[in-house]
Scaffold this active site. Structure first.
Site, PDB file in Angstrom:
ATOM      1  N   ALA A   1       1.956  39.483  63.114  1.00  0.00           N
ATOM      2  CA  ALA A   1       2.146  38.259  62.333  1.00  0.00           C
ATOM      3  C   ALA A   1       1.304  38.206  61.044  1.00  0.00           C
ATOM      4  CB  ALA A   1       1.888  37.045  63.222  1.00  0.00           C
TER       5      ALA A   1
ATOM      6  N   ASP B   1       2.570  35.018  67.670  1.00  0.00           N
ATOM      7  CA  ASP B   1       3.350  34.991  66.425  1.00  0.00           C
ATOM      8  C   ASP B   1       3.582  33.571  65.947  1.00  0.00           C
ATOM      9  OD1 ASP B   1       4.000  37.658  67.834  1.00  0.00           O
ATOM     10  OD2 ASP B   1       4.463  37.922  65.718  1.00  0.00           O
TER      11      ASP B   1
ATOM     12  N   LYS C   1       4.786  38.608  71.790  1.00  0.00           N
ATOM     13  CA  LYS C   1       5.651  39.735  72.137  1.00  0.00           C
ATOM     14  C   LYS C   1       6.234  39.599  73.546  1.00  0.00           C
ATOM     15  CE  LYS C   1       6.707  42.418  70.185  1.00  0.00           C
ATOM     16  NZ  LYS C   1       8.048  42.311  69.537  1.00  0.00           N
TER      17      LYS C   1
HETATM   18  O1  MRU Z   1       7.185  42.648  66.940  1.00  0.00           O
HETATM   19  P1  MRU Z   1       5.756  42.802  66.517  1.00  0.00           P
HETATM   20  O2  MRU Z   1       5.189  44.154  66.790  1.00  0.00           O
HETATM   21  O3  MRU Z   1       5.545  42.352  65.090  1.00  0.00           O
HETATM   22  O4  MRU Z   1       4.983  41.777  67.445  1.00  0.00           O
HETATM   23  C1  MRU Z   1       3.600  41.603  67.259  1.00  0.00           C
HETATM   24  C2  MRU Z   1       3.002  40.707  68.258  1.00  0.00           C
HETATM   25  O5  MRU Z   1       3.668  40.161  69.115  1.00  0.00           O
HETATM   26  C3  MRU Z   1       1.538  40.420  68.132  1.00  0.00           C
HETATM   27  O6  MRU Z   1       0.997  40.112  69.375  1.00  0.00           O
HETATM   28  C4  MRU Z   1       1.391  39.224  67.181  1.00  0.00           C
HETATM   29  O7  MRU Z   1       1.914  39.491  65.926  1.00  0.00           O
HETATM   30  C5  MRU Z   1       0.045  38.675  67.032  1.00  0.00           C
HETATM   31  S1  MRU Z   1      -1.269  39.786  66.789  1.00  0.00           S
HETATM   32  C6  MRU Z   1      -1.644  39.939  65.224  1.00  0.00           C
END
Ligand code: MRU
Length: 349
Positions: free
Chosen positions: A46, A236, A247
């Site tokens: 994110a 996110d 995720k």
């Molecule tokens: O699909 P992605 O790899 O962008 O998902 C990322 C995540 O789910 C992280 O846990 C989330 O962005 C927060 S950590 C900075």
């Protein structure tokens, strides 16, 4: 090196699709290419996609041939829409674009087009620098929750690669390690794109933090066996009531942690908290190309039958009742989250 950075009038980003096999930095000169890079997950996580989109807007400024500030602003608005549409769930994307646009809009009547181009770039750079500083503050608050000897389950990748630098949940683990605490990390492999097995393991290797990769469906076994003291994950988008989108697989992890009395902590910069959404069911959830699931190979062969269909939901929402505390850069919020999160977002702990 930062995951996302500006150099020689270009946006540079580590290509996260090919790690850990190959390390390559790609250069971008156009905002549409940046939007595609976000969709294709060259850059992911994110805060990292927020920073990439902010720099994408700076590129849009230089791409625009406008001489007047009003027509430059119109071009920037069009580019904002393209960048924001790249991925739906992480609120940092819209937050970053809106923050940079607000600077451009507020001065457009008094400044020349070139001055606005520079201000947009300056704001993007400021946002990126702040991300690193915010992660380090969050890491201090989160590391205080970790005891010497803890074993921690971590989901997806939330490290330096998911941010501009340092990381959210993985940043907490990294800071606890630097404080001299002995920690062991169970790394959820994180199907289908394997951010855990590829990216988190790669980062932990470099930090010298002991870890073992587990398949996502193994977490419940270790939680029930009493082998895990805490879970740390990212987010996110977190709703006003503390429901946490993260995720896919995070919800199942939180359920198993709750059932076994293991504390579950999302680590969430305030830029990821969306107070405009009362609860998590309102968070838009990305569904990606089924090929990411169907393309999986085992021993050199495609796993699924030729005509198989699949669903590829990229995020899920963990209800606040399963959440022990939410770590932010302004402190840790505890239930009831409606009140505690709002206070921390307004930096009024
Ligand atoms: O699909 P992605 O790899 O962008 O998902 C990322 C995540 O789910 C992280 O846990 C989330 O962005 C927060 S950590 C900075």
């Amino acid at each position: 090196m930062r995951t996302v950075f500006w150099e020689n009038n270009e946006l540079k980003m580590i290509d996260q699709r090919i790690l850990p096999g190959r390390f390559e930095v790609l250069a971008y000169r156009g905002h549409k290419e940046v939007a595609n890079a976000i969709t294709d997950m060259v850059v992911r996580g994110a805060p990292a996609i927020g920073a990439a989109a902010a720099f994408g807007l700076a590129l849009a400024g230089y791409e625009s041939a406008s001489f007047s500030s009003s027509s430059l602003l119109a071009d920037l608005q069009t580019a904002s829409a393209t960048l924001k549409a790249a991925r739906p769930t992480a609120v940092n994307l819209a937050w970053a674009v809106d923050r940079v646009m607000a600077v451009a809009s507020s001065v457009s009547a008094q400044r020349s087009a070139d001055e606005i181009r520079q201000l947009v770039l300056d704001e993007a750079q400021k946002l990126a620098d702040e991300d690193v500083e915010i992660n380090k503050r969050m890491a201090e608050h989160g590391a205080a929750l970790i005891n010497d000897g803890d074993t921690i389950i971590h989901h997806c990748n939330t490290g330096a690669l998911a941010t501009v630098d340092w990381g959210t949940a993985l940043g907490v683990i990294r800071t606890a390690h630097e404080q001299g605490k002995k920690i062991h990390v169970f790394v959820d492999e994180t199907r289908p794109r394997l951010q855990g097995a590829r990216l988190t393991a790669w980062e932990l290797e470099q930090y010298g933090i002991p870890y073992e990769i587990i398949s996502d469906n193994t977490a419940g076994y270790f939680l029930k066996a009493g082998k895990v003291q805490k879970c740390f994950v990212g987010s996110d988008r977190t709703a006003a009531n503390g429901d946490v989108a993260n995720k896919i697989g995070t919800y199942m992890l939180a359920l198993a942690a709750f059932d076994n009395g293991v504390p579950f902590y999302p680590v969430v910069p305030t830029s990821t908290i969306d107070l405009s959404l009362a609860h998590g069911d309102l968070i838009p959830i990305e569904e990606r190309n089924p090929q990411e699931v169907l393309g999986l190979e085992f021993e050199g062969q495609r796993v699924a039958p030729k005509n198989a269909k699949a669903r590829n939901i990229a995020f899920d929402v963990t209800p606040n009742r399963l959440v022990t505390g939410i770590v932010t850069e302004n402190g840790v919020a505890y239930p009831p989250f409606e009140a505690s999160l709002r206070k921390l977002v307004n930096n009024n702990p």
